[in-house]
Design a protein around this motif. Structure first.
Motif, PDB file in Angstrom:
ATOM      1  N   GLN A  80       0.833  -1.215   0.000  1.00  0.00           N
ATOM      2  CA  GLN A  80       0.000   0.000   0.000  1.00  0.00           C
ATOM      3  C   GLN A  80       0.859   1.253   0.000  1.00  0.00           C
ATOM      4  OE1 GLN A  80      -0.262  -2.678   2.061  1.00  0.00           O
ATOM      5  NE2 GLN A  80      -2.346  -2.889   2.880  1.00  0.00           N
ATOM      6  N   VAL A  81       1.941   1.246   0.792  1.00  0.00           N
ATOM      7  CA  VAL A  81       2.825   2.408   0.851  1.00  0.00           C
ATOM      8  C   VAL A  81       3.549   2.596  -0.481  1.00  0.00           C
ATOM      9  CG1 VAL A  81       4.945   3.297   1.905  1.00  0.00           C
ATOM     10  CG2 VAL A  81       3.100   2.421   3.351  1.00  0.00           C
ATOM     11  N   ALA A  82       4.018   1.508  -1.068  1.00  0.00           N
ATOM     12  CA  ALA A  82       4.693   1.603  -2.363  1.00  0.00           C
ATOM     13  C   ALA A  82       3.755   2.194  -3.423  1.00  0.00           C
ATOM     14  CB  ALA A  82       5.201   0.236  -2.798  1.00  0.00           C
ATOM     15  N   LYS A  83       2.499   1.781  -3.404  1.00  0.00           N
ATOM     16  CA  LYS A  83       1.529   2.318  -4.363  1.00  0.00           C
ATOM     17  C   LYS A  83       1.369   3.823  -4.198  1.00  0.00           C
ATOM     18  CE  LYS A  83      -3.324   1.934  -5.778  1.00  0.00           C
ATOM     19  NZ  LYS A  83      -4.618   1.227  -5.551  1.00  0.00           N
ATOM     20  N   ARG A  84       1.293   4.292  -2.949  1.00  0.00           N
ATOM     21  CA  ARG A  84       1.128   5.733  -2.723  1.00  0.00           C
ATOM     22  C   ARG A  84       2.380   6.502  -3.126  1.00  0.00           C
ATOM     23  NH1 ARG A  84      -1.216   9.544  -3.873  1.00  0.00           N
ATOM     24  NH2 ARG A  84      -1.758  11.252  -2.468  1.00  0.00           N
ATOM     25  N   LEU A  85       3.539   5.952  -2.855  1.00  0.00           N
ATOM     26  CA  LEU A  85       4.781   6.617  -3.243  1.00  0.00           C
ATOM     27  C   LEU A  85       4.888   6.719  -4.757  1.00  0.00           C
ATOM     28  CD1 LEU A  85       7.305   4.989  -0.739  1.00  0.00           C
ATOM     29  CD2 LEU A  85       6.227   7.240  -0.582  1.00  0.00           C
ATOM     30  N   ARG A  86       4.415   5.695  -5.449  1.00  0.00           N
ATOM     31  CA  ARG A  86       4.438   5.719  -6.912  1.00  0.00           C
ATOM     32  C   ARG A  86       3.510   6.818  -7.436  1.00  0.00           C
ATOM     33  NH1 ARG A  86       2.984   0.972  -7.429  1.00  0.00           N
ATOM     34  NH2 ARG A  86       5.063   0.077  -7.266  1.00  0.00           N
ATOM     35  N   GLN A  87       2.378   6.995  -6.793  1.00  0.00           N
ATOM     36  CA  GLN A  87       1.420   8.014  -7.229  1.00  0.00           C
ATOM     37  C   GLN A  87       1.972   9.421  -7.020  1.00  0.00           C
ATOM     38  OE1 GLN A  87      -1.808   6.819  -4.700  1.00  0.00           O
ATOM     39  NE2 GLN A  87      -2.769   5.517  -6.256  1.00  0.00           N
ATOM     40  N   LEU A  88       2.666   9.624  -5.921  1.00  0.00           N
ATOM     41  CA  LEU A  88       3.157  10.971  -5.587  1.00  0.00           C
ATOM     42  C   LEU A  88       4.468  11.318  -6.274  1.00  0.00           C
ATOM     43  CD1 LEU A  88       2.373  11.534  -1.804  1.00  0.00           C
ATOM     44  CD2 LEU A  88       1.493  12.789  -3.763  1.00  0.00           C
ATOM     45  N   ASP A  89       5.282  10.291  -6.598  1.00  0.00           N
ATOM     46  CA  ASP A  89       6.543  10.510  -7.307  1.00  0.00           C
ATOM     47  C   ASP A  89       7.431  11.520  -6.576  1.00  0.00           C
ATOM     48  OD1 ASP A  89       8.516  10.380  -9.243  1.00  0.00           O
ATOM     49  OD2 ASP A  89       7.543  11.866 -10.538  1.00  0.00           O
ATOM     50  N   LEU A  90       8.015  11.092  -5.468  1.00  0.00           N
ATOM     51  CA  LEU A  90       8.864  11.961  -4.657  1.00  0.00           C
ATOM     52  C   LEU A  90      10.288  11.971  -5.208  1.00  0.00           C
ATOM     53  CD1 LEU A  90       7.634  10.814  -1.133  1.00  0.00           C
ATOM     54  CD2 LEU A  90       6.861  12.767  -2.476  1.00  0.00           C
ATOM     55  N   PHE A  97      10.413  -0.684  -3.824  1.00  0.00           N
ATOM     56  CA  PHE A  97      10.893   0.535  -3.184  1.00  0.00           C
ATOM     57  C   PHE A  97      12.160   1.065  -3.857  1.00  0.00           C
ATOM     58  CE2 PHE A  97       8.534  -1.142   0.674  1.00  0.00           C
ATOM     59  CZ  PHE A  97       7.574  -0.138   0.659  1.00  0.00           C
ATOM     60  N   LEU A  98      13.057   0.171  -4.234  1.00  0.00           N
ATOM     61  CA  LEU A  98      14.277   0.596  -4.910  1.00  0.00           C
ATOM     62  C   LEU A  98      13.953   1.291  -6.230  1.00  0.00           C
ATOM     63  CD1 LEU A  98      16.496  -2.572  -4.333  1.00  0.00           C
ATOM     64  CD2 LEU A  98      16.724  -0.373  -3.175  1.00  0.00           C
ATOM     65  N   ASP A  99      12.997   0.746  -6.970  1.00  0.00           N
ATOM     66  CA  ASP A  99      12.621   1.336  -8.252  1.00  0.00           C
ATOM     67  C   ASP A  99      12.003   2.722  -8.086  1.00  0.00           C
ATOM     68  OD1 ASP A  99      13.522  -0.924  -9.525  1.00  0.00           O
ATOM     69  OD2 ASP A  99      11.532  -1.787  -9.855  1.00  0.00           O
ATOM     70  N   LEU A 100      11.491   3.010  -6.876  1.00  0.00           N
ATOM     71  CA  LEU A 100      10.900   4.318  -6.589  1.00  0.00           C
ATOM     72  C   LEU A 100      11.927   5.308  -6.043  1.00  0.00           C
ATOM     73  CD1 LEU A 100       7.582   3.024  -4.979  1.00  0.00           C
ATOM     74  CD2 LEU A 100       7.774   4.350  -7.103  1.00  0.00           C
TER      75      LEU A 100
END
Length: 253
Positions: free
Chosen positions: A134-144, A163-166
């Motif tokens: 769930q956290v990875a999905k949100r990080l992908r959406q926000l693109d930090l 997570f590494l890919d993000l």
């Protein structure tokens, strides 16, 4: 030199012997400490530690203390970040699925802190328990763009890769020293050399053989030894590469 990328040296657990704790760590080869904030009322203590040349600090609102956070804390966080250029990241913030009753409140608080970090191009220190996907999905959406640290990672090799890919790195600590943590062991062995940092989460996250004891940064050497064994590398290589990753992730000089 080892860097403890996540330790709570500001907590009362260290009030009686904080100087000695730091000296023991330095004697063991730990030369720098990253201390995250957890509640607004403790930020002053964190910032005071940050006056030391061997300490870098983060400020955030931890999901475990969601009942202690107040309506004005997010505004106070923005103000503190604007006033203290020495802060290297937003955190510790995140999601802890063990506390289902505060799930919605956690997400509101977490999402706000991610947006604050993005607006200031700061990395984020993320507490993520039983919520990796769930956290990875949100990080992908926000693109930090500044990425950050997934603290105390305990997931699978596949979740690690997400997570590494993000653009995030993984915090490795006491959990991996336990023989039963087979999935985590596989994840640690699969990481690229620049994909992780070492941490103790002192005074928490006890290592194998130290159950019931206060954890402290000097035990980072044991974490380093365990990571080296899992990866089939020398301890000196793990120390050098993890510290280089910590410096890059937090933009440490």
């Amino acid at each position: 030199m080892l860097i403890d990328a996540h330790c709570h040296l500001d907590l009362p657990d260290f009030d009686a012997d904080r100087k000695a704790v730091i000296e023991r760590a330095r004697a063991a080869g730990v030369g720098h400490f990253v201390v995250p904030g957890t509640t607004c009322k403790r930020w002053a203590n964190v910032l005071a530690l940050g006056e030391r040349s061997d300490v870098s600090v983060c400020l955030g609102l931890h999901p475990y203390f969601v009942d202690e956070h107040r309506d004005g804390d997010l505004v106070a966080l923005e103000r503190a970040l604007d006033e203290h250029a020495e802060v290297v990241a937003v955190g510790e913030c995140g999601i802890d699925a063990r506390f289902a009753d505060s799930w919605d409140a956690q997400w509101i608080l977490f999402d706000a802190q991610l947006r604050i970090a993005k607006a200031r191009d700061l990395p984020v220190v993320i507490h993520c328990v039983r919520a990796n996907d769930q956290v990875a999905k949100r990080l992908r959406q926000l693109d930090l763009p500044a990425g950050g640290l997934i603290h105390a990672f305990a997931g699978s090799p596949e979740q690690a890769r997400q997570f590494l890919d993000l653009g995030f790195v993984l915090g490795l600590g006491g959990a991996l020293t336990h023989a039963r943590a087979k999935r985590l062991h596989r994840a640690v062995a699969s990481l690229p050399d620049d994909g992780y940092v070492l941490e103790t989460d002192s005074p928490d996250m006890p290592l194998a053989g130290h159950r019931g004891e206060r954890n402290e940064p000097a035990r980072l050497t044991e974490v380093c030894r365990a990571v080296a064994a899992l990866r089939g590398q020398g301890e000196a290589q793990v120390a050098e590469e993890s510290s280089a990753t910590a410096r890059r992730s937090f933009r440490l000089t």
